[in-house]
Scaffold this motif. Structure first.
Motif, mmCIF file in Angstrom:
data_model
loop_
_atom_site.group_PDB
_atom_site.id
_atom_site.type_symbol
_atom_site.label_atom_id
_atom_site.label_comp_id
_atom_site.label_asym_id
_atom_site.label_seq_id
_atom_site.Cartn_x
_atom_site.Cartn_y
_atom_site.Cartn_z
ATOM 1 N N ALA A 132 -10.095 -12.011 8.528
ATOM 2 C CA ALA A 132 -9.593 -11.262 7.378
ATOM 3 C C ALA A 132 -8.106 -10.963 7.535
ATOM 4 O O ALA A 132 -7.521 -11.178 8.595
ATOM 5 C CB ALA A 132 -10.378 -9.961 7.222
ATOM 6 N N CYS A 133 -7.521 -10.453 6.454
ATOM 7 C CA CYS A 133 -6.101 -10.081 6.458
ATOM 8 C C CYS A 133 -5.977 -8.646 5.968
ATOM 9 O O CYS A 133 -5.801 -8.382 4.772
ATOM 10 C CB CYS A 133 -5.293 -11.026 5.567
ATOM 11 S SG CYS A 133 -5.290 -12.748 6.091
ATOM 12 N N VAL A 134 -6.110 -7.695 6.890
ATOM 13 C CA VAL A 134 -6.036 -6.271 6.583
ATOM 14 C C VAL A 134 -4.808 -5.695 7.268
ATOM 15 O O VAL A 134 -4.640 -5.834 8.479
ATOM 16 C CB VAL A 134 -7.302 -5.525 7.067
ATOM 17 C CG1 VAL A 134 -7.204 -4.039 6.748
ATOM 18 C CG2 VAL A 134 -8.549 -6.135 6.432
ATOM 19 N N TYR A 135 -3.967 -5.024 6.488
ATOM 20 C CA TYR A 135 -2.728 -4.470 7.031
ATOM 21 C C TYR A 135 -2.652 -2.973 6.736
ATOM 22 O O TYR A 135 -3.089 -2.513 5.691
ATOM 23 C CB TYR A 135 -1.500 -5.157 6.398
ATOM 24 C CG TYR A 135 -1.499 -6.659 6.531
ATOM 25 C CD1 TYR A 135 -0.991 -7.285 7.666
ATOM 26 C CD2 TYR A 135 -2.016 -7.464 5.509
ATOM 27 C CE1 TYR A 135 -0.987 -8.672 7.786
ATOM 28 C CE2 TYR A 135 -2.016 -8.853 5.617
ATOM 29 C CZ TYR A 135 -1.511 -9.438 6.754
ATOM 30 O OH TYR A 135 -1.526 -10.807 6.877
ATOM 31 N N GLY A 136 -2.101 -2.213 7.686
ATOM 32 C CA GLY A 136 -1.844 -0.791 7.468
ATOM 33 C C GLY A 136 -2.886 0.158 7.995
ATOM 34 O O GLY A 136 -2.776 1.366 7.771
ATOM 35 N N ALA A 137 -3.895 -0.336 8.706
ATOM 36 C CA ALA A 137 -4.922 0.566 9.233
ATOM 37 C C ALA A 137 -4.298 1.587 10.172
ATOM 38 O O ALA A 137 -3.505 1.246 11.043
ATOM 39 C CB ALA A 137 -6.000 -0.231 9.975
ATOM 40 N N GLY A 138 -4.645 2.839 9.975
ATOM 41 C CA GLY A 138 -4.047 3.926 10.739
ATOM 42 C C GLY A 138 -2.975 4.653 9.950
ATOM 43 O O GLY A 138 -2.489 5.696 10.386
ATOM 44 N N THR A 139 -2.594 4.113 8.785
ATOM 45 C CA THR A 139 -1.677 4.790 7.875
ATOM 46 C C THR A 139 -2.464 5.185 6.629
ATOM 47 O O THR A 139 -3.659 4.928 6.521
ATOM 48 C CB THR A 139 -0.504 3.878 7.488
ATOM 49 O OG1 THR A 139 -0.955 2.854 6.578
ATOM 50 C CG2 THR A 139 0.099 3.218 8.722
ATOM 51 N N ASP A 140 -1.774 5.777 5.644
ATOM 52 C CA ASP A 140 -2.496 6.194 4.436
ATOM 53 C C ASP A 140 -2.521 5.123 3.363
ATOM 54 O O ASP A 140 -2.957 5.365 2.239
ATOM 55 C CB ASP A 140 -1.906 7.491 3.882
ATOM 56 C CG ASP A 140 -0.443 7.350 3.472
ATOM 57 O OD1 ASP A 140 0.144 6.264 3.672
ATOM 58 O OD2 ASP A 140 0.119 8.333 2.960
ATOM 59 N N LYS A 141 -2.062 3.898 3.698
ATOM 60 C CA LYS A 141 -2.087 2.794 2.737
ATOM 61 C C LYS A 141 -2.631 1.541 3.405
ATOM 62 O O LYS A 141 -2.288 1.238 4.548
ATOM 63 C CB LYS A 141 -0.692 2.512 2.176
ATOM 64 C CG LYS A 141 -0.112 3.625 1.311
ATOM 65 C CD LYS A 141 1.255 3.222 0.764
ATOM 66 C CE LYS A 141 1.815 4.284 -0.180
ATOM 67 N NZ LYS A 141 2.067 5.561 0.513
ATOM 68 N N LEU A 142 -3.472 0.819 2.682
ATOM 69 C CA LEU A 142 -4.011 -0.449 3.165
ATOM 70 C C LEU A 142 -3.660 -1.559 2.189
ATOM 71 O O LEU A 142 -3.715 -1.367 0.964
ATOM 72 C CB LEU A 142 -5.536 -0.383 3.293
ATOM 73 C CG LEU A 142 -6.127 0.437 4.433
ATOM 74 C CD1 LEU A 142 -7.646 0.484 4.290
ATOM 75 C CD2 LEU A 142 -5.739 -0.157 5.779
ATOM 76 N N LEU A 143 -3.312 -2.702 2.729
ATOM 77 C CA LEU A 143 -3.113 -3.909 1.934
ATOM 78 C C LEU A 143 -4.055 -4.973 2.483
ATOM 79 O O LEU A 143 -4.032 -5.262 3.679
ATOM 80 C CB LEU A 143 -1.656 -4.382 1.992
ATOM 81 C CG LEU A 143 -1.304 -5.565 1.086
ATOM 82 C CD1 LEU A 143 0.122 -5.438 0.556
ATOM 83 C CD2 LEU A 143 -1.445 -6.906 1.819
ATOM 84 N N ILE A 144 -4.886 -5.511 1.601
ATOM 85 C CA ILE A 144 -5.864 -6.508 2.015
ATOM 86 C C ILE A 144 -5.675 -7.775 1.189
ATOM 87 O O ILE A 144 -5.738 -7.723 -0.052
ATOM 88 C CB ILE A 144 -7.314 -5.995 1.836
ATOM 89 C CG1 ILE A 144 -7.526 -4.684 2.610
ATOM 90 C CG2 ILE A 144 -8.311 -7.030 2.322
ATOM 91 C CD1 ILE A 144 -7.649 -3.473 1.748
ATOM 92 N N LYS A 145 -5.406 -8.862 1.862
ATOM 93 C CA LYS A 145 -5.337 -10.162 1.192
ATOM 94 C C LYS A 145 -6.732 -10.778 1.196
ATOM 95 O O LYS A 145 -7.310 -11.022 2.248
ATOM 96 C CB LYS A 145 -4.338 -11.076 1.904
ATOM 97 C CG LYS A 145 -2.894 -10.590 1.823
ATOM 98 C CD LYS A 145 -1.940 -11.551 2.517
ATOM 99 C CE LYS A 145 -0.497 -11.065 2.428
ATOM 100 N NZ LYS A 145 0.434 -11.988 3.126
ATOM 101 N N GLY A 146 -7.257 -11.022 0.010
ATOM 102 C CA GLY A 146 -8.623 -11.480 -0.116
ATOM 103 C C GLY A 146 -8.787 -12.986 -0.047
ATOM 104 O O GLY A 146 -7.895 -13.715 0.389
ATOM 105 N N LYS A 147 -9.976 -13.439 -0.474
ATOM 106 C CA LYS A 147 -10.340 -14.857 -0.464
ATOM 107 C C LYS A 147 -10.325 -15.433 0.946
ATOM 108 O O LYS A 147 -10.047 -16.622 1.135
ATOM 109 C CB LYS A 147 -9.432 -15.664 -1.383
ATOM 110 C CG LYS A 147 -9.911 -15.755 -2.827
ATOM 111 C CD LYS A 147 -11.257 -16.457 -2.922
ATOM 112 C CE LYS A 147 -11.693 -16.605 -4.376
ATOM 113 N NZ LYS A 147 -13.037 -17.213 -4.469
ATOM 114 N N CYS A 148 -10.569 -14.617 1.942
ATOM 115 C CA CYS A 148 -10.600 -15.092 3.325
ATOM 116 C C CYS A 148 -12.015 -15.575 3.661
ATOM 117 O O CYS A 148 -13.003 -15.028 3.175
ATOM 118 C CB CYS A 148 -10.194 -13.987 4.294
ATOM 119 S SG CYS A 148 -8.483 -13.455 4.140
#
Length: 457
Positions: free
Chosen positions: A234-250
């Motif tokens: 997967a492509c999950v960014y920002g864990a541990g902060t108050d914002k997450l960005l997830i690039k889908g279709k993985c």
């Protein structure tokens, strides 16, 4: 960013012979106190990490292997039953804490309703099922009655990802509005719910496009799930902060992962050392996950020493805290605030501390039922709504044994801690709640010198 817990593993596949966990019969804990604890304690793998990690295997092709799972918990058992009810193949080695999950054969989108009522964690499967199959029918979650835990955040979050979601007959029905699958979207959580954050994170991993989530939970368990998902493709960014960005279709594939130590169990035993005025050490532990509790125990007078990177010693011996331990106030909140799961056992400690201390619960409005049971032991506690005034006077309350009932998981363990400090015999019914989240609690306390017995009724 929090430091992640890692260990090196090299274990063969497939796993040894599969074992099944039997549902325990109603039992009672009998504690004779007061007691002094001593020795070293092994901390089990995190329950609050294991349940979403097991749900996340539904996203993965081939097999996923999890290490250090607390297999001797009824919550874990319920989650494994939920996966099996969907068609997953699950192999468990209780002795080593290994669980091998293959979800290639999963075809059902509706897990067993009976198993769903046993654990709040079962609801995690709705995100993976919805994004993988485009639909899901999941019974509303069970677990402890500690207050309203509404699913409106889930419903609105799924709608932001292009799903139709509604409640009917005690179940959530959800399906992709376009008839194909979820799509990336933007969603702001009204409250940084750990469950909603983790569920939407999993759902977004296979959605078509980019998903942005804001005001998300920052708990270590969220970071843990993101790391597993990324290890799986997967492509999950920002864990541990108050914002997450997830690039889908993985395309996610199975991976091997080690569950970190349970910070709530570790915190509970730190409080056990404090309430019995004892000295014990424990490992593995991640001190940064418990910084809030460590600060409070230092205020009380405890000496806390870290050895190596994952061993902590807590000393509340009279030589450290004096004749009477100093009390303190707490207010629960999302991480890095004071953990709501540690509020009940902390209240038990405060009944033995000097002064009048305020306990404010800001996460679950009904998480005060243990106060009535602690009062039966002689504790001076006055509750008003979600706030309690705990008075120990100049010397702390002198607790005495009584017959008690555990109404929920964390409230139940607070009664165990109070029983360790009380004069005489304390009997605790309803310990099935405790077995949901503490692996071999009575056995571990016995190893530390406690006079505690488990009786089948």
């Amino acid at each position: 960013m929090l430091k992640l817990y890692t260990v090196s593993v090299s274990l063969p596949l497939p796993l040894p012979q599969t074992h099944k966990i039997k549902t325990p019969k109603p039992q009672t804990l009998t504690i004779t106190g007061p007691t002094t604890l001593s020795g070293h304690l092994p901390i089990s793998g995190s329950k609050n990490s294991s349940l979403p990690l097991l749900a996340a295997t539904l996203l993965c092709s081939n097999s996923s292997l999890l290490h250090n799972v607390p297999t001797n918990l009824t919550d874990t058992n319920a989650m494994l039953s939920i996966l099996r009810s969907l068609g997953a193949k699950v192999e468990v080695d209780i002795g080593s804490g290994q669980i091998l999950v293959n979800t290639d054969s999963v075809r059902s989108v509706e897990p067993c309703l009976e198993e769903m009522t046993k654990t709040r964690g079962g609801f995690f499967v709705i995100g993976p099922l919805l994004t993988r199959f485009g639909e899901a029918v999941v019974g509303l979650p069970g677990g402890c009655d500690i207050g309203e835990r509404p699913v409106d955040l889930y419903i609105r979050g799924f709608r932001a990802l292009g799903a139709v979601a509604e409640l009917r007959d005690g179940k959530m029905f959800a399906y992709a509005a376009n008839g194909r699958g979820l799509v990336g979207g933007t969603f702001h959580l009204d409250f940084p719910s750990v469950g909603a954050t983790e569920t939407l994170m999993m759902a977004a991993c296979m959605a078509d496009g980019v998903t942005r989530l804001s005001n998300v939970a920052k708990e270590p368990e969220v970071i843990d799930l993101a790391r597993f998902l990324n290890d799986s493709g997967a492509c999950v960014y920002g864990a541990g902060t108050d914002k997450l960005l997830i690039k889908g279709k993985c395309h996610l594939h199975g991976s091997e992962y080690v569950v970190p130590p349970d910070r709530i169990e570790a915190g509970t035993f730190m409080l056990a050392a404090a309430i019995t005025r004892s000295c014990i050490s424990m490992s593995p532990i991640i001190p940064s996950h418990l910084a809030c509790l460590i600060d409070k125990l230092k205020i009380a007078g405890c000496r806390i020493t870290q050895f190596n990177h994952d061993t902590l010693e807590v000393s509340a011996m009279p030589s450290n805290v004096g004749d009477h331990m100093q009390g303190f106030d707490i207010k629960t909140g999302p991480f890095p605030g004071f953990p709501t799961d540690l509020q009940p056992p902390t209240m038990a400690l405060l009944t033995t501390c000097r002064g009048s201390n305020i306990v404010e619960e800001s996460v679950f409005e009904k998480r005060m039922s243990h106060a009535r049971e602690l009062q039966k032991l002689g504790a001076d506690i006055r509750v008003c709504g979600s706030t309690a005034l705990v008075s120990g006077g100049e010397k702390g309350s002198a607790l005495h044994g009584s017959r008690l009932v555990a109404a929920d998981l964390r409230g139940g363990v607070s009664l165990v801690l109070a029983g360790l400090a009380a004069e005489g015999t304390t009997e605790i019914d309803g310990i099935a709640h405790i077995d949901r989240g503490y692996e071999n609690l009575d056995t571990k306390l016995q190893l530390l010198g406690a006079d505690i017995k488990r009786l089948i009724r």
